[in-house]
Design a protein around this motif. Structure first.
Motif, PDB file in Angstrom:
ATOM      1  N   THR A   1       0.833  -1.209   0.000  1.00  0.00           N
ATOM      2  CA  THR A   1       0.000   0.000   0.000  1.00  0.00           C
ATOM      3  C   THR A   1       0.865   1.256   0.000  1.00  0.00           C
ATOM      4  O   THR A   1       0.604   2.211  -0.758  1.00  0.00           O
ATOM      5  CB  THR A   1      -0.927  -0.001   1.226  1.00  0.00           C
ATOM      6  OG1 THR A   1      -1.738  -1.178   1.216  1.00  0.00           O
ATOM      7  CG2 THR A   1      -1.820   1.232   1.230  1.00  0.00           C
TER       8      THR A   1
ATOM      9  N   GLU B   1       3.860   1.446  -1.111  1.00  0.00           N
ATOM     10  CA  GLU B   1       4.527   1.500  -2.411  1.00  0.00           C
ATOM     11  C   GLU B   1       3.611   2.088  -3.473  1.00  0.00           C
ATOM     12  O   GLU B   1       4.033   2.923  -4.292  1.00  0.00           O
ATOM     13  CB  GLU B   1       4.960   0.092  -2.810  1.00  0.00           C
ATOM     14  CG  GLU B   1       5.873   0.032  -4.014  1.00  0.00           C
ATOM     15  CD  GLU B   1       6.399  -1.370  -4.255  1.00  0.00           C
ATOM     16  OE1 GLU B   1       5.685  -2.170  -4.906  1.00  0.00           O
ATOM     17  OE2 GLU B   1       7.520  -1.672  -3.809  1.00  0.00           O
ATOM     18  N   THR B   2       2.336   1.694  -3.446  1.00  0.00           N
ATOM     19  CA  THR B   2       1.368   2.248  -4.393  1.00  0.00           C
ATOM     20  C   THR B   2       1.170   3.740  -4.166  1.00  0.00           C
ATOM     21  O   THR B   2       1.111   4.530  -5.120  1.00  0.00           O
ATOM     22  CB  THR B   2       0.020   1.507  -4.254  1.00  0.00           C
ATOM     23  OG1 THR B   2       0.208   0.120  -4.545  1.00  0.00           O
ATOM     24  CG2 THR B   2      -1.015   2.087  -5.200  1.00  0.00           C
TER      25      THR B   2
ATOM     26  N   SER C   1       2.150   6.802  -6.875  1.00  0.00           N
ATOM     27  CA  SER C   1       1.195   7.810  -7.351  1.00  0.00           C
ATOM     28  C   SER C   1       1.672   9.224  -7.012  1.00  0.00           C
ATOM     29  O   SER C   1       1.558  10.132  -7.833  1.00  0.00           O
ATOM     30  CB  SER C   1      -0.180   7.555  -6.730  1.00  0.00           C
ATOM     31  OG  SER C   1      -0.143   7.766  -5.330  1.00  0.00           O
TER      32      SER C   1
ATOM     33  N   PRO D   1       8.448  -0.882  -9.100  1.00  0.00           N
ATOM     34  CA  PRO D   1       7.684   0.369  -9.092  1.00  0.00           C
ATOM     35  C   PRO D   1       8.279   1.480  -9.944  1.00  0.00           C
ATOM     36  O   PRO D   1       7.570   2.421 -10.289  1.00  0.00           O
ATOM     37  CB  PRO D   1       7.682   0.765  -7.611  1.00  0.00           C
ATOM     38  CG  PRO D   1       8.895   0.111  -7.040  1.00  0.00           C
ATOM     39  CD  PRO D   1       9.068  -1.176  -7.800  1.00  0.00           C
TER      40      PRO D   1
ATOM     41  N   THR E   1       6.075   4.203 -11.933  1.00  0.00           N
ATOM     42  CA  THR E   1       6.089   5.628 -11.600  1.00  0.00           C
ATOM     43  C   THR E   1       6.314   6.482 -12.845  1.00  0.00           C
ATOM     44  O   THR E   1       5.645   7.505 -13.044  1.00  0.00           O
ATOM     45  CB  THR E   1       7.190   5.909 -10.569  1.00  0.00           C
ATOM     46  OG1 THR E   1       6.962   5.100  -9.404  1.00  0.00           O
ATOM     47  CG2 THR E   1       7.199   7.368 -10.172  1.00  0.00           C
TER      48      THR E   1
ATOM     49  N   ALA F   1      -2.151   3.457 -10.337  1.00  0.00           N
ATOM     50  CA  ALA F   1      -0.989   2.772  -9.772  1.00  0.00           C
ATOM     51  C   ALA F   1      -1.361   1.371  -9.320  1.00  0.00           C
ATOM     52  O   ALA F   1      -0.564   0.430  -9.454  1.00  0.00           O
ATOM     53  CB  ALA F   1      -0.428   3.575  -8.600  1.00  0.00           C
ATOM     54  N   ALA F   2      -2.561   1.203  -8.776  1.00  0.00           N
ATOM     55  CA  ALA F   2      -3.009  -0.127  -8.385  1.00  0.00           C
ATOM     56  C   ALA F   2      -3.194  -1.031  -9.596  1.00  0.00           C
ATOM     57  O   ALA F   2      -2.895  -2.233  -9.547  1.00  0.00           O
ATOM     58  CB  ALA F   2      -4.320  -0.028  -7.595  1.00  0.00           C
TER      59      ALA F   2
ATOM     60  N   GLY G   1       0.199  -2.441 -11.308  1.00  0.00           N
ATOM     61  CA  GLY G   1       0.826  -3.604 -10.718  1.00  0.00           C
ATOM     62  C   GLY G   1       0.467  -4.893 -11.414  1.00  0.00           C
ATOM     63  O   GLY G   1       1.201  -5.888 -11.316  1.00  0.00           O
TER      64      GLY G   1
ATOM     65  N   GLY H   1       3.518  -2.782  -6.126  1.00  0.00           N
ATOM     66  CA  GLY H   1       2.380  -2.277  -5.388  1.00  0.00           C
ATOM     67  C   GLY H   1       1.259  -3.278  -5.206  1.00  0.00           C
ATOM     68  O   GLY H   1       1.419  -4.493  -5.376  1.00  0.00           O
TER      69      GLY H   1
ATOM     70  N   GLY I   1      -1.418  -3.763  -6.974  1.00  0.00           N
ATOM     71  CA  GLY I   1      -1.871  -4.433  -8.189  1.00  0.00           C
ATOM     72  C   GLY I   1      -1.107  -5.710  -8.459  1.00  0.00           C
ATOM     73  O   GLY I   1      -1.688  -6.724  -8.888  1.00  0.00           O
TER      74      GLY I   1
ATOM     75  N   MET J   1      -6.911  -1.453  -1.191  1.00  0.00           N
ATOM     76  CA  MET J   1      -7.098  -0.511  -2.293  1.00  0.00           C
ATOM     77  C   MET J   1      -8.230   0.467  -1.989  1.00  0.00           C
ATOM     78  O   MET J   1      -8.102   1.685  -2.192  1.00  0.00           O
ATOM     79  CB  MET J   1      -7.407  -1.263  -3.586  1.00  0.00           C
ATOM     80  CG  MET J   1      -6.251  -2.003  -4.192  1.00  0.00           C
ATOM     81  SD  MET J   1      -6.761  -2.825  -5.730  1.00  0.00           S
ATOM     82  CE  MET J   1      -5.198  -3.489  -6.287  1.00  0.00           C
TER      83      MET J   1
END
Length: 261
Positions: free
Chosen positions: A71, A73-74, A78, A135, A139, A207-208, A211, A217, A219, A241
């Motif tokens: 979480t 990381e996501t 973002s 990631p 990003t 972002a989710a 993944g 993240g 995803g 999420m």
């Protein structure tokens, strides 16, 4: 005494509404939509069985820590992607608003069109080949697409700003760039910040999703557990999420409200 003639009728709005209605009717006529299939006994039974497999969510401490890390990381993907897009979008918006001539304006706007026309998933797929899994390419994918969106919105805001304050400063001897930074930019800054916060909300969801193609993240966790049919662990990831999106929506709403006061 002569009566004033009535204003001429404008048919453009009615014509646009008629064309839009025709497009909607044509869409329903051309697509094989079978809404009744959702409400058959087999469909309802299969859906209920599938949803029941998610309960109860996995609550083991080790898995919760892993989910919390994903979480964060996501959220970091973002936020950093939005900040990079903010910087790039602002730099591109100045020439896209016609500050350096019309030829450069057209070229930069074409670049912005390319950036925002390519979805984040496509950007991530291309960058994953160059930078590998993780990631970092996710990003950059968020930054590339969002820079195109924000650049276009910022450019339109700059073009629609009232020109009189900048003209007054330039008449009194200020340089063009100084007049821009002291007159035009302050007018549009609240609107730009509002656009940026809104795109940050969208980038949380994006972002989710990124993944799923290996960009890290939540995803990536969701894809992994769904592919192994570990529904209870997938339910925990989905709840994370939802909580993350709700948190960012609340923060963004509070910041936008503070900016408009």
């Amino acid at each position: 005494m002569t009566m004033p003639s009535p204003p001429p009728r404008r048919w453009s709005g009615a014509l646009f509404a008629l064309l839009l209605a025709g497009l909607v009717v044509a869409s329903f006529a051309s697509l094989p939509l079978h809404f009744g299939a959702f409400f058959t006994a087999d469909a309802l039974g299969s859906t209920a069985e599938f949803i029941a497999g998610f309960a109860p969510p996995e609550m083991a401490s080790g898995f919760l820590m892993k989910t919390a890390t994903a979480t964060a990381e996501t959220l970091a993907m973002s936020a950093l992607g939005t900040l990079l897009a903010l910087a790039a979008g602002l730099l591109l918006a100045i020439p896209a608003a016609g500050r350096f001539g019309r030829p450069l304006r057209g070229f930069v706007r074409a670049v912005l069109n390319v950036l925002r026309s390519i979805p984040e998933l496509v950007w991530a797929s291309v960058l994953l080949i160059a930078a590998g899994l993780g990631p970092f390419p996710g990003t950059l994918a968020l930054a590339a697409h969002t820079a195109g969106v924000l650049g276009r919105l910022f450019a339109d805001a700059l073009e629609n700003a009232a020109p009189l304050p900048e003209q007054s400063l330039r008449t009194n001897g200020a340089s063009p760039m100084a007049a821009f930074f002291y007159a035009t930019l302050p007018q549009t800054l609240p609107q730009m910040l509002s656009y940026t916060l809104y795109r940050w909300e969208n980038n949380i969801r994006a972002a989710a999703i990124l993944g799923v193609v290996g960009a890290g993240g939540l995803g990536q966790m969701l894809k992994f557990h769904l592919s192994l049919f570990q529904m209870q662990k997938a339910a925990t990831v989905i709840l994370a999420m939802l909580l993350l999106v709700a948190l960012v929506d609340a923060i963004s709403f509070a910041l936008r409200r503070a900016l408009t006061r």
